[in-house]
Scaffold this motif. Structure first.
Motif, short mmCIF file in Angstrom:
data_model
loop_
_atom_site.label_atom_id
_atom_site.label_comp_id
_atom_site.label_asym_id
_atom_site.label_seq_id
_atom_site.Cartn_x
_atom_site.Cartn_y
_atom_site.Cartn_z
N ARG A 105 -41.67 -23.12 27.39
CA ARG A 105 -40.97 -23.90 28.43
C ARG A 105 -40.25 -23.01 29.43
NH1 ARG A 105 -39.16 -28.32 24.38
NH2 ARG A 105 -41.23 -29.06 23.86
N ASN A 106 -40.02 -21.76 29.01
CA ASN A 106 -39.27 -20.83 29.84
C ASN A 106 -40.01 -20.60 31.15
OD1 ASN A 106 -37.65 -18.69 30.59
ND2 ASN A 106 -37.47 -18.04 28.47
N GLY A 107 -39.37 -20.85 32.26
CA GLY A 107 -40.09 -20.66 33.52
C GLY A 107 -39.17 -20.20 34.63
N LEU A 108 -39.76 -20.00 35.79
CA LEU A 108 -38.99 -19.51 36.94
C LEU A 108 -37.90 -20.51 37.33
CD1 LEU A 108 -38.58 -17.51 39.25
CD2 LEU A 108 -40.35 -18.71 40.52
N VAL A 109 -38.28 -21.78 37.44
CA VAL A 109 -37.32 -22.80 37.89
C VAL A 109 -36.18 -22.90 36.88
CG1 VAL A 109 -37.05 -25.24 38.47
CG2 VAL A 109 -39.14 -24.05 39.09
N LEU A 110 -36.54 -22.93 35.60
CA LEU A 110 -35.52 -23.07 34.55
C LEU A 110 -34.56 -21.88 34.57
CD1 LEU A 110 -35.27 -25.04 31.85
CD2 LEU A 110 -35.60 -22.83 30.78
N SER A 111 -35.10 -20.67 34.69
CA SER A 111 -34.26 -19.46 34.66
C SER A 111 -33.30 -19.45 35.84
CB SER A 111 -35.12 -18.20 34.72
OG SER A 111 -36.04 -18.20 33.69
N VAL A 112 -33.84 -19.72 37.04
CA VAL A 112 -32.98 -19.67 38.23
C VAL A 112 -31.98 -20.83 38.19
CG1 VAL A 112 -32.96 -19.73 40.75
CG2 VAL A 112 -34.70 -18.42 39.56
N ALA A 113 -32.43 -22.01 37.72
CA ALA A 113 -31.51 -23.15 37.65
C ALA A 113 -30.39 -22.87 36.64
CB ALA A 113 -32.28 -24.41 37.25
N LEU A 114 -30.72 -22.23 35.54
CA LEU A 114 -29.69 -21.89 34.54
C LEU A 114 -28.67 -20.92 35.13
CD1 LEU A 114 -28.82 -22.14 31.54
CD2 LEU A 114 -30.26 -20.15 31.05
N ALA A 115 -29.18 -19.89 35.83
CA ALA A 115 -28.27 -18.92 36.46
C ALA A 115 -27.40 -19.62 37.49
CB ALA A 115 -29.08 -17.80 37.12
N ALA A 116 -28.00 -20.49 38.32
CA ALA A 116 -27.23 -21.18 39.36
C ALA A 116 -26.20 -22.10 38.72
CB ALA A 116 -28.18 -21.98 40.25
N GLY A 117 -26.59 -22.81 37.66
CA GLY A 117 -25.67 -23.73 36.99
C GLY A 117 -24.47 -23.00 36.40
N LEU A 118 -24.75 -21.87 35.73
CA LEU A 118 -23.65 -21.12 35.11
C LEU A 118 -22.74 -20.52 36.18
CD1 LEU A 118 -25.73 -19.40 32.30
CD2 LEU A 118 -23.83 -20.98 31.94
N ALA A 119 -23.36 -20.01 37.26
CA ALA A 119 -22.55 -19.44 38.35
C ALA A 119 -21.68 -20.53 38.96
CB ALA A 119 -23.47 -18.81 39.40
N LEU A 120 -22.26 -21.71 39.17
CA LEU A 120 -21.50 -22.82 39.77
C LEU A 120 -20.33 -23.21 38.87
CD1 LEU A 120 -21.60 -24.74 42.23
CD2 LEU A 120 -22.85 -26.35 40.79
N PHE A 121 -20.58 -23.23 37.58
CA PHE A 121 -19.51 -23.59 36.63
C PHE A 121 -18.32 -22.62 36.78
CE2 PHE A 121 -17.60 -22.79 32.46
CZ PHE A 121 -17.11 -24.07 32.17
N LEU A 122 -18.64 -21.32 36.87
CA LEU A 122 -17.57 -20.32 36.98
C LEU A 122 -16.88 -20.40 38.34
CD1 LEU A 122 -19.30 -17.28 35.22
CD2 LEU A 122 -17.52 -18.76 34.31
N VAL A 123 -17.68 -20.65 39.40
CA VAL A 123 -17.10 -20.79 40.74
C VAL A 123 -16.12 -21.97 40.75
CG1 VAL A 123 -17.65 -21.45 43.13
CG2 VAL A 123 -19.00 -19.68 41.99
N LEU A 124 -16.54 -23.10 40.17
CA LEU A 124 -15.68 -24.29 40.16
C LEU A 124 -14.41 -24.04 39.34
CD1 LEU A 124 -18.32 -27.15 39.84
CD2 LEU A 124 -16.99 -26.51 41.84
N ALA A 125 -14.57 -23.28 38.24
CA ALA A 125 -13.39 -22.97 37.42
C ALA A 125 -12.39 -22.16 38.23
CB ALA A 125 -13.82 -22.19 36.17
N LEU A 126 -12.87 -21.21 39.03
CA LEU A 126 -11.97 -20.40 39.86
C LEU A 126 -11.36 -21.26 40.97
CD1 LEU A 126 -13.84 -16.99 40.29
CD2 LEU A 126 -11.87 -17.50 38.85
N LEU A 127 -12.18 -22.16 41.51
CA LEU A 127 -11.70 -23.02 42.60
C LEU A 127 -10.54 -23.88 42.11
CD1 LEU A 127 -12.57 -23.63 45.52
CD2 LEU A 127 -13.92 -25.54 44.64
N ARG A 128 -10.70 -24.39 40.89
CA ARG A 128 -9.64 -25.25 40.32
C ARG A 128 -8.34 -24.48 40.16
NH1 ARG A 128 -12.15 -27.71 35.65
NH2 ARG A 128 -11.12 -26.06 34.52
N GLU A 129 -8.49 -23.19 39.85
CA GLU A 129 -7.30 -22.34 39.66
C GLU A 129 -6.76 -21.83 41.00
OE1 GLU A 129 -6.00 -21.23 36.50
OE2 GLU A 129 -7.25 -22.90 35.84
N GLY A 130 -7.48 -22.15 42.07
CA GLY A 130 -7.08 -21.64 43.40
C GLY A 130 -7.28 -20.14 43.51
N ALA A 131 -8.25 -19.59 42.72
CA ALA A 131 -8.42 -18.13 42.68
C ALA A 131 -9.79 -17.70 43.18
CB ALA A 131 -8.23 -17.65 41.25
#
Ligand code: HEM
Ligand code: SF4
Ligand code: SF4
Length: 373
Positions: A105-131
């Motif tokens: 199942r491992n594919g290009l879309v899944l890999s990039v989507a996973l990276a984007a999802g994790l990056a977004l999660f961390l970005v939002l966490a920083l945004l919430r902290e105002g950092a």
């Protein structure tokens, strides 16, 4: 205890058929280690087929040379057959077994989507902290994500990947143990892996890509990728030693060991993966299994993005973009670590083991007394 040995599936059965034809023909004997290893066998059971599939480096030489390749009715396609078996090998030996299905199942879309999802999660966490957007004149990464938090996030995922791949390759080894390796066999196998000996097509001119012309490009771009990855790993290890061994905390200067290793590694990885990507897009589809392209490209893309975001982070470390870039980089690296044990990275571990098996086997007497080795 040995894992449940699965019955040979259609991929292994097709490989056994192809190898029977090759064993009678032997035209490709000088191309790579697969053929001399094949001539030591009369039958090709599951363990033999798995071993030979990981020994195949997918150079394509035996496809372009074969008089029985499609459209011939024998339809012999060794590289494609071996590529299919390799994914069976990874799946069947995976630990935990249920996660083995991820290889397919491992594919290009899944890999990039996973990276984007994790990056977004961390970005939002920083945004919430105002950092998310604040100048860090000293390039202080740990003011954004504390050191303990980063270690707590990455160490378990990395150690799990090492454990999962270690158990998988141990099962592969024990499927047909070749005997104890001597120092010369280990040396030879390490040299063959580090030089990628079997991507030279057997004559030194390289492998086939889009047609029957030989090129060393894949071997060279793989060297950039492999050694770039190793340098990045060495940079992280040097940083860990600085931190825990000497009590020197990041950020480190441009002339420091972690920085020098990381910069050289990042640039090398960037160039290598860009080169491999280009070759992958052009490769003759007959040389592989089209369904596996996603797995190959997903891994190349994650390596490329990890190198790119790491280098951008280093360049922008004195700017207000540092927290944003750090969150994106960590998201990409986490996606890479999470997919390590169930994606293309497995090829390095299994191919390394297959090369060692071959170096041991070729030192033993050939019980059939046939072939060169
Ligand atoms: C024992 C170590 C290794 C060996 C013998 C090895 C061998 C190979 C071979 C023969 C190929 C071409 C055939 C195929 O696509 O499967 C390949 C592809 C690839 N390898 Fe490795 N490799 C090793 C380790 C690594 C490592 C550590 C990395 C990076 C972390 C890496 C990255 C790649 C990538 C990205 C591809 C895909 C290229 C493509 O699809 O065109 N390899 N490797
Ligand atoms: S790949 Fe074709 S030419 Fe090469 S040994 Fe097999 S059958 Fe013969
Ligand atoms: S594709 Fe290349 S490495 Fe694989 S069996 Fe054929 S000649 Fe050997």
């Amino acid at each position: 205890m040995l894992p449940d040995l699965h019955a040979p599936g259609p991929d292994e059965a097709e490989a056994a058929r192809v190898l029977q034809v090759c064993n009678a023909c032997r035209y490709c004997e000088g191309f790579c280690a697969v053929f001399p290893a094949m001539t030591r066998r009369l039958e090709f059971g599951r363990a033999d087929v798995h071993f030979l599939a990981s020994l195949c480096h997918n150079c394509g030489a035996c496809l372009h040379a074969c008089q029985y390749a499609p459209p011939h009715e024998f339809a012999i396609n060794v590289p494609r057959t071996m590529a299919r078996v390799r994914v069976r090998t990874y799946t069947d030996h995976a630990w935990p077994a249920a996660l083995g299905r991820l290889y397919a199942r491992n594919g290009l879309v899944l890999s990039v989507a996973l990276a984007a999802g994790l990056a977004l999660f961390l970005v939002l966490a920083l945004l919430r902290e105002g950092a998310l957007w604040s100048a860090r004149p000293a390039g202080d990464f740990y003011a954004v994500f504390p050191h303990g938090l980063m270690v707590g996030m990455f160490a378990p995922v990395f150690l799990f990947a090492v454990l999962a791949l270690g158990i998988g390759v141990r099962r592969f080894w024990r499927e047909a143990p070749p005997g104890r390796p001597g120092a010369d066999a280990v040396r030879e196998a390490a040299g063959d892996a580090l030089r990628l000996k079997y991507l030279d097509g057997g004559h030194g001119d390289g492998c086939n890509e889009e047609d029957d012309a030989f090129t060393l490009a894949r071997r060279r771009w793989h060297h950039f990728t492999f050694y770039g990855f190793m340098l990045c790993f060495a940079a992280t290890s040097a940083g860990t030693l600085y931190h825990y061994g000497f009590g020197w905390t990041a950020p480190y200067g441009f002339a420091s060991l972690p920085k020098l290793l990381g910069t050289a590694g990042g640039l090398s990885l960037l160039a290598g993966t860009a080169g491999l990507w280009r070759l992958n897009l052009r490769r003759d589809p007959m040389q592989g299994e089209p369904a596996q392209r996603g797995m190959d490209r997903g891994f190349i893309a994650l390596l490329f993005l990890a190198a790119l975001t790491g280098l951008l982070l280093m360049l922008a470390r004195q700017t207000a973009a540092l927290p944003l870039l750090l969150a994106i980089h960590l998201g990409v690296v986490m996606a890479l670590f999470l997919t390590l044990p169930y994606g293309k990275f497995a090829h390095g571990v299994y191919r390394g083991a297959a090369l060692l098996k071959w170096s041991i086997e070729r030192r033993q007497p050939n019980r059939l007394g046939l072939g060169d080795d």
